[in-house]
Design a protein around this motif. Structure first.
Motif, mmCIF file in Angstrom:
data_model
loop_
_atom_site.group_PDB
_atom_site.id
_atom_site.type_symbol
_atom_site.label_atom_id
_atom_site.label_comp_id
_atom_site.label_asym_id
_atom_site.label_seq_id
_atom_site.Cartn_x
_atom_site.Cartn_y
_atom_site.Cartn_z
ATOM 1 N N GLN A 2 35.542 39.065 39.195
ATOM 2 C CA GLN A 2 36.315 38.560 40.329
ATOM 3 C C GLN A 2 37.775 38.324 39.956
ATOM 4 O OE1 GLN A 2 33.839 35.197 41.374
ATOM 5 N NE2 GLN A 2 33.145 36.239 43.236
ATOM 6 N N LEU A 3 38.035 38.003 38.692
ATOM 7 C CA LEU A 3 39.397 37.767 38.229
ATOM 8 C C LEU A 3 40.287 38.989 38.438
ATOM 9 C CD1 LEU A 3 41.239 35.711 36.773
ATOM 10 C CD2 LEU A 3 40.484 36.726 34.629
ATOM 11 N N VAL A 4 39.694 40.179 38.357
ATOM 12 C CA VAL A 4 40.462 41.420 38.533
ATOM 13 C C VAL A 4 40.241 42.043 39.903
ATOM 14 C CG1 VAL A 4 40.601 41.918 36.070
ATOM 15 C CG2 VAL A 4 38.690 42.827 37.404
ATOM 16 N N GLY A 5 39.613 41.308 40.817
ATOM 17 C CA GLY A 5 39.475 41.775 42.191
ATOM 18 C C GLY A 5 38.236 42.588 42.501
ATOM 19 N N LEU A 6 37.237 42.538 41.629
ATOM 20 C CA LEU A 6 35.985 43.256 41.884
ATOM 21 C C LEU A 6 34.890 42.265 42.247
ATOM 22 C CD1 LEU A 6 36.080 45.772 38.911
ATOM 23 C CD2 LEU A 6 36.606 46.248 41.300
ATOM 24 N N GLN A 7 33.980 42.700 43.085
ATOM 25 C CA GLN A 7 32.888 41.845 43.531
ATOM 26 C C GLN A 7 31.751 41.840 42.497
ATOM 27 O OE1 GLN A 7 33.306 39.965 46.220
ATOM 28 N NE2 GLN A 7 35.302 40.945 46.354
ATOM 29 N N PRO A 8 31.100 40.696 42.281
ATOM 30 C CA PRO A 8 30.008 40.613 41.301
ATOM 31 C C PRO A 8 28.849 41.569 41.596
ATOM 32 C CG PRO A 8 30.670 38.423 41.996
ATOM 33 C CD PRO A 8 31.402 39.404 42.871
ATOM 34 N N ASP A 9 28.629 41.884 42.881
ATOM 35 C CA ASP A 9 27.509 42.769 43.214
ATOM 36 C C ASP A 9 27.778 44.222 42.812
ATOM 37 O OD1 ASP A 9 29.437 43.219 45.150
ATOM 38 O OD2 ASP A 9 28.019 43.294 46.816
ATOM 39 N N MET A 10 28.965 44.501 42.285
ATOM 40 C CA MET A 10 29.289 45.853 41.836
ATOM 41 C C MET A 10 28.809 46.115 40.403
ATOM 42 S SD MET A 10 33.162 46.072 43.278
ATOM 43 C CE MET A 10 33.368 47.790 43.725
ATOM 44 N N SER A 11 28.408 45.072 39.687
ATOM 45 C CA SER A 11 28.058 45.225 38.272
ATOM 46 C C SER A 11 26.909 46.199 37.995
ATOM 47 C CB SER A 11 27.775 43.868 37.632
ATOM 48 O OG SER A 11 26.710 43.230 38.268
ATOM 49 N N PRO A 12 25.923 46.371 38.881
ATOM 50 C CA PRO A 12 24.873 47.336 38.547
ATOM 51 C C PRO A 12 25.243 48.804 38.829
ATOM 52 C CG PRO A 12 24.275 46.161 40.551
ATOM 53 C CD PRO A 12 25.546 45.553 40.033
ATOM 54 N N LEU A 13 26.419 49.045 39.371
ATOM 55 C CA LEU A 13 26.812 50.413 39.707
ATOM 56 C C LEU A 13 27.056 51.249 38.454
ATOM 57 C CD1 LEU A 13 29.297 49.771 42.666
ATOM 58 C CD2 LEU A 13 26.886 50.408 42.795
ATOM 59 N N PHE A 14 26.904 52.548 38.577
ATOM 60 C CA PHE A 14 27.170 53.479 37.491
ATOM 61 C C PHE A 14 28.655 53.850 37.485
ATOM 62 C CE2 PHE A 14 22.650 54.011 38.279
ATOM 63 C CZ PHE A 14 22.148 53.991 36.977
ATOM 64 N N PRO A 15 29.187 54.257 36.336
ATOM 65 C CA PRO A 15 30.621 54.573 36.248
ATOM 66 C C PRO A 15 31.116 55.571 37.291
ATOM 67 C CG PRO A 15 29.685 54.466 34.055
ATOM 68 C CD PRO A 15 28.537 54.345 35.033
ATOM 69 N N HIS A 16 30.324 56.586 37.611
ATOM 70 C CA HIS A 16 30.771 57.590 38.572
ATOM 71 C C HIS A 16 30.858 57.053 40.005
ATOM 72 C CE1 HIS A 16 26.389 57.967 39.044
ATOM 73 N NE2 HIS A 16 26.665 58.414 40.272
ATOM 74 N N GLU A 17 30.358 55.847 40.227
ATOM 75 C CA GLU A 17 30.391 55.251 41.558
ATOM 76 C C GLU A 17 31.652 54.421 41.814
ATOM 77 O OE1 GLU A 17 26.039 54.315 42.971
ATOM 78 O OE2 GLU A 17 26.237 53.660 40.878
ATOM 79 N N PHE A 18 32.528 54.325 40.832
ATOM 80 C CA PHE A 18 33.763 53.565 40.975
ATOM 81 C C PHE A 18 34.937 54.503 41.226
ATOM 82 C CE2 PHE A 18 31.166 50.654 38.399
ATOM 83 C CZ PHE A 18 31.307 49.486 39.135
ATOM 84 N N SER A 19 35.921 54.007 41.957
ATOM 85 C CA SER A 19 37.153 54.769 42.183
ATOM 86 C C SER A 19 38.034 54.661 40.938
ATOM 87 C CB SER A 19 37.902 54.206 43.393
ATOM 88 O OG SER A 19 38.416 52.909 43.082
ATOM 89 N N GLY A 20 39.120 55.429 40.923
ATOM 90 C CA GLY A 20 40.045 55.370 39.798
ATOM 91 C C GLY A 20 40.652 53.987 39.620
ATOM 92 N N GLY A 21 41.044 53.366 40.736
ATOM 93 C CA GLY A 21 41.602 52.020 40.675
ATOM 94 C C GLY A 21 40.598 50.998 40.177
ATOM 95 N N GLN A 22 39.355 51.129 40.627
ATOM 96 C CA GLN A 22 38.307 50.209 40.173
ATOM 97 C C GLN A 22 38.043 50.397 38.680
ATOM 98 O OE1 GLN A 22 35.382 51.437 43.064
ATOM 99 N NE2 GLN A 22 35.662 49.543 44.252
ATOM 100 N N CYS A 23 38.120 51.628 38.202
ATOM 101 C CA CYS A 23 37.954 51.878 36.759
ATOM 102 C C CYS A 23 39.051 51.176 35.965
ATOM 103 C CB CYS A 23 37.949 53.375 36.468
ATOM 104 S SG CYS A 23 36.446 54.213 37.010
ATOM 105 N N GLN A 24 40.280 51.195 36.491
ATOM 106 C CA GLN A 24 41.379 50.497 35.823
ATOM 107 C C GLN A 24 41.125 48.987 35.828
ATOM 108 O OE1 GLN A 24 42.474 52.795 34.084
ATOM 109 N NE2 GLN A 24 44.649 52.552 34.416
#
Length: 117
Positions: A2-24
């Motif tokens: 949450q400190l970097v603007g991501l939701q906790p429910d995103m933690s089980p996602l696989f790397p390919h499911e994130f956008s470029g900005g989310q990866c950063q």
């Protein structure tokens, strides 16, 4: 997360499911998990859309203000810059890659030596 603007429910996602900005954002969160005072950013916004670039830069500024971290920005065009306490402490525009290390200022050398420990 949450400190970097991501939701906790995103933690089980696989790397390919994130956008470029989310990866950063994930990379920034990983570096903050070590409670470091210096984050080395190698092309932190390259390949991102302009609006996402602004979001990442704003996030970095906010984290710096809140946590007091310093950043060393590195670009593949042989550019290095050090942002410390909200101001540009050093900027380097060497003519070659070999000149990059010699062009770094004392503040950057000290931070890199501390970060290497």
């Amino acid at each position: 997360m949450q400190l970097v603007g991501l939701q906790p429910d995103m933690s089980p996602l696989f790397p390919h499911e994130f956008s470029g900005g989310q990866c950063q954002q994930i990379a920034i969160a990983r570096s903050l998990a070590t409670e470091t005072r210096l984050i080395v950013l190698d092309e932190p916004v390259s390949g991102l859309d302009v609006s996402i670039r602004a979001q990442i830069i704003n996030l970095l500024e906010e984290l710096q203000s809140d946590l007091g971290v310093s950043y060393l920005f590195i670009g593949h065009d042989c550019y290095a810059a050090l942002l410390r306490r909200g101001t540009w402490a050093e900027r380097s525009f060497p003519q070659s890659f070999r000149g990059l290390l010699s062009a770094l200022g004392d503040g950057t050398r000290i931070l890199l030596s501390v970060a290497a420990r």
